[in-house]
Design a protein around this motif. Structure first.
Motif, PDB file in Angstrom:
ATOM      1  N   ILE A 156       0.833  -1.202   0.000  1.00  0.00           N
ATOM      2  CA  ILE A 156       0.000   0.000   0.000  1.00  0.00           C
ATOM      3  C   ILE A 156       0.869   1.254   0.000  1.00  0.00           C
ATOM      4  CG2 ILE A 156      -1.743   1.296   1.296  1.00  0.00           C
ATOM      5  CD1 ILE A 156      -2.612  -1.493   2.479  1.00  0.00           C
ATOM      6  N   LYS A 157       1.907   1.256   0.814  1.00  0.00           N
ATOM      7  CA  LYS A 157       2.763   2.445   0.927  1.00  0.00           C
ATOM      8  C   LYS A 157       3.521   2.731  -0.377  1.00  0.00           C
ATOM      9  CE  LYS A 157       4.858   3.403   4.809  1.00  0.00           C
ATOM     10  NZ  LYS A 157       5.658   3.346   6.059  1.00  0.00           N
ATOM     11  N   ARG A 158       3.846   1.682  -1.114  1.00  0.00           N
ATOM     12  CA  ARG A 158       4.549   1.887  -2.383  1.00  0.00           C
ATOM     13  C   ARG A 158       3.679   2.581  -3.420  1.00  0.00           C
ATOM     14  NH1 ARG A 158       6.695  -3.444  -1.731  1.00  0.00           N
ATOM     15  NH2 ARG A 158       5.059  -4.230  -3.102  1.00  0.00           N
ATOM     16  N   GLU A 159       2.351   2.347  -3.357  1.00  0.00           N
ATOM     17  CA  GLU A 159       1.473   2.769  -4.439  1.00  0.00           C
ATOM     18  C   GLU A 159       0.543   3.927  -4.090  1.00  0.00           C
ATOM     19  OE1 GLU A 159       1.733   1.523  -7.425  1.00  0.00           O
ATOM     20  OE2 GLU A 159       3.247   0.025  -6.839  1.00  0.00           O
ATOM     21  N   THR A 160       0.589   4.417  -2.851  1.00  0.00           N
ATOM     22  CA  THR A 160      -0.321   5.483  -2.436  1.00  0.00           C
ATOM     23  C   THR A 160       0.451   6.567  -1.684  1.00  0.00           C
ATOM     24  OG1 THR A 160      -0.834   4.402  -0.319  1.00  0.00           O
ATOM     25  CG2 THR A 160      -2.255   3.856  -2.200  1.00  0.00           C
ATOM     26  N   LYS A 161      -0.226   7.689  -1.454  1.00  0.00           N
ATOM     27  CA  LYS A 161       0.392   8.811  -0.754  1.00  0.00           C
ATOM     28  C   LYS A 161      -0.163   9.010   0.659  1.00  0.00           C
ATOM     29  CE  LYS A 161       1.464  11.301  -5.020  1.00  0.00           C
ATOM     30  NZ  LYS A 161       1.269  12.544  -5.816  1.00  0.00           N
ATOM     31  N   GLN A 162      -1.300   8.377   0.968  1.00  0.00           N
ATOM     32  CA  GLN A 162      -1.905   8.564   2.284  1.00  0.00           C
ATOM     33  C   GLN A 162      -1.152   7.774   3.356  1.00  0.00           C
ATOM     34  OE1 GLN A 162      -3.551   7.761  -0.535  1.00  0.00           O
ATOM     35  NE2 GLN A 162      -5.614   8.673  -0.606  1.00  0.00           N
ATOM     36  N   PRO A 163      -1.212   8.232   4.616  1.00  0.00           N
ATOM     37  CA  PRO A 163      -0.651   7.454   5.725  1.00  0.00           C
ATOM     38  C   PRO A 163      -1.343   6.093   5.831  1.00  0.00           C
ATOM     39  CG  PRO A 163      -1.181   9.681   6.432  1.00  0.00           C
ATOM     40  CD  PRO A 163      -1.768   9.518   5.070  1.00  0.00           C
ATOM     41  N   VAL A 164      -0.569   5.085   6.211  1.00  0.00           N
ATOM     42  CA  VAL A 164      -1.070   3.706   6.272  1.00  0.00           C
ATOM     43  C   VAL A 164      -0.988   3.192   7.704  1.00  0.00           C
ATOM     44  CG1 VAL A 164      -0.782   1.346   5.401  1.00  0.00           C
ATOM     45  CG2 VAL A 164      -0.335   3.310   3.899  1.00  0.00           C
ATOM     46  N   THR A 165      -2.031   2.480   8.123  1.00  0.00           N
ATOM     47  CA  THR A 165      -2.090   1.910   9.461  1.00  0.00           C
ATOM     48  C   THR A 165      -2.639   0.493   9.380  1.00  0.00           C
ATOM     49  OG1 THR A 165      -2.845   2.330  11.745  1.00  0.00           O
ATOM     50  CG2 THR A 165      -4.424   2.779   9.965  1.00  0.00           C
ATOM     51  N   PHE A 166      -2.880  -0.112  10.539  1.00  0.00           N
ATOM     52  CA  PHE A 166      -3.532  -1.409  10.669  1.00  0.00           C
ATOM     53  C   PHE A 166      -4.373  -1.332  11.925  1.00  0.00           C
ATOM     54  CE2 PHE A 166      -3.432  -5.781  12.504  1.00  0.00           C
ATOM     55  CZ  PHE A 166      -4.166  -6.432  11.510  1.00  0.00           C
ATOM     56  N   CYS A 167      -5.648  -1.700  11.842  1.00  0.00           N
ATOM     57  CA  CYS A 167      -6.585  -1.536  12.961  1.00  0.00           C
ATOM     58  C   CYS A 167      -6.678  -2.831  13.760  1.00  0.00           C
ATOM     59  CB  CYS A 167      -7.965  -1.133  12.435  1.00  0.00           C
ATOM     60  SG  CYS A 167      -7.975   0.435  11.545  1.00  0.00           S
ATOM     61  N   GLU A 168      -6.361  -2.749  15.049  1.00  0.00           N
ATOM     62  CA  GLU A 168      -6.316  -3.953  15.869  1.00  0.00           C
ATOM     63  C   GLU A 168      -6.591  -3.610  17.332  1.00  0.00           C
ATOM     64  OE1 GLU A 168      -6.904  -6.973  16.590  1.00  0.00           O
ATOM     65  OE2 GLU A 168      -5.515  -7.780  15.081  1.00  0.00           O
ATOM     66  N   ASN A 169      -7.071  -4.585  18.065  1.00  0.00           N
ATOM     67  CA  ASN A 169      -7.211  -4.479  19.514  1.00  0.00           C
ATOM     68  C   ASN A 169      -5.895  -3.987  20.127  1.00  0.00           C
ATOM     69  OD1 ASN A 169      -6.772  -6.115  22.286  1.00  0.00           O
ATOM     70  ND2 ASN A 169      -8.926  -5.597  22.043  1.00  0.00           N
ATOM     71  N   TYR A 170      -5.992  -3.261  21.211  1.00  0.00           N
ATOM     72  CA  TYR A 170      -4.797  -2.649  21.801  1.00  0.00           C
ATOM     73  C   TYR A 170      -3.757  -3.672  22.231  1.00  0.00           C
ATOM     74  CZ  TYR A 170      -6.389  -4.062  26.451  1.00  0.00           C
ATOM     75  OH  TYR A 170      -6.769  -4.808  27.531  1.00  0.00           O
TER      76      TYR A 170
END
Length: 312
Positions: A156-170
């Motif tokens: 995702i980071k290679r092909e886009t400009k937006q910040p990237v995350t992953f949503c998970e339990n703490y």
């Protein structure tokens, strides 16, 4: 919390949005353009940020409505990634035939590539991207190894400009996901005190403990809460019915919003509207009742006064 300027993420009111109504469900019957427009007209009075979980037809319509109707929403768009390995510890079924797991890997790549396409199609609307949702926690029914998540984040980071995350339990962020921390632009956590047997009087302090356990471990990373909320009904399985009500939801929401404003913590409230398609067939299944609005779009107690004020 500090909001990194380079991420272009500013404090603001945020909410998770799933627009499925009675008789609708993901992968089957989707809400129409007009139904989603009706929802967004309701939500625009309170929220700036929306979180969408999946790159499905629902999300495509939401993005189309925002663009065509010129709504002032910014969207966190997620990819839904399915099980790539079996998780025999999942209490509601996390085991699949090997053939299905291989098909899931192919589907996951398609989902990631679609996330990339939508991110580049709507760069002014989509402000951040998530490589998945609750796929690494011990109890998930769609378990994906951390190594695969890292691969998807890098794609995702290679092909886009937006910040990237992953949503998970703490909890997984404290150990299992430590190698993922270096890959994501910011950390996204989920906190549900009511699922961890906390009563309403303990809830806010427990939420803060969850947040700061991660934020203090990674002081150089922005931490966003991408799910926090309080259900209004329970069938007694996992949540004591006496610990949930519209009054409890109101207390938790107001306390949470006060803290978020004081400490500048971006928090996506879970969830905008009740979701009758979720969970078991039991009417009081807690998964169906996290909305701040009922499935018929009438406000629950927590929103009723605000909603009335906007209609005046």
């Amino acid at each position: 919390m500090r909001y990194a300027k380079e991420l272009n993420i500013k404090p603001g009111k945020a909410i998770c949005y799933s627009g499925f109504r009675e008789g609708q469900r993901p992968g089957d019957v989707f809400p129409s353009y007009e139904e989603i427009k009706e929802d967004l007209l309701i939500l625009q009075n309170e929220w700036t940020y929306l979180r969408l979980y999946d790159c499905d037809k629902h999300s495509e319509i939401v993005l189309e409505v925002i663009e065509k109707e010129n709504f002032n929403f910014k969207v966190m768009l997620g990819a839904y990634i399915g099980a790539e390995v079996n998780n025999y510890g999942c209490p509601w079924g996390g085991a699949y035939p090997e053939e299905q797991l291989e098909l899931n890997k192919v589907a996951n790549l398609r989902q990631i590539n679609k996330l990339i396409r939508l991110a580049n199609r709507y760069p002014e609307i989509i402000f951040s991207l998530s490589a998945g949702n609750e796929a690494c926690v011990d109890w998930t029914d769609h378990y994906v190894p951390v190594e695969s998540v890292i691969k998807y984040v890098r794609m995702i980071k290679r092909e886009t400009k937006q910040p990237v995350t992953f949503c998970e339990n703490y909890l997984p962020w404290l150990d299992k996901l430590k190698h993922l921390v270096d890959e994501v632009d910011f950390i996204s956590i989920h906190t549900y005190p009511v699922w961890e047997y906390k009563n309403i009087h303990e809830a806010m302090e427990y939420t803060k403990q969850n947040f700061y356990s991660v934020a203090n471990k990674y002081p150089d990373k922005l931490v966003v809460i991408t799910e926090a909320g309080w259900t209004t009904y329970s069938n007694g399985k996992g949540i004591c019915p006496s610990n949930v009500s519209e009054e409890h939801q109101t207390i938790y929401y107001n306390d949470l919003m006060d803290w978020c404003e004081e400490d500048a913590v971006m928090t996506f409230i879970f969830e905008a509207f009740d979701e009758p398609w979720k969970g078991s067939e039991e009417a009081l299944e807690p998964e169906k009742h996290w909305g701040l609005f009922k499935v018929d779009r009438t406000p629950k107690l927590v929103m009723s006064q605000r909603y009335k004020e906007h209609l005046i």
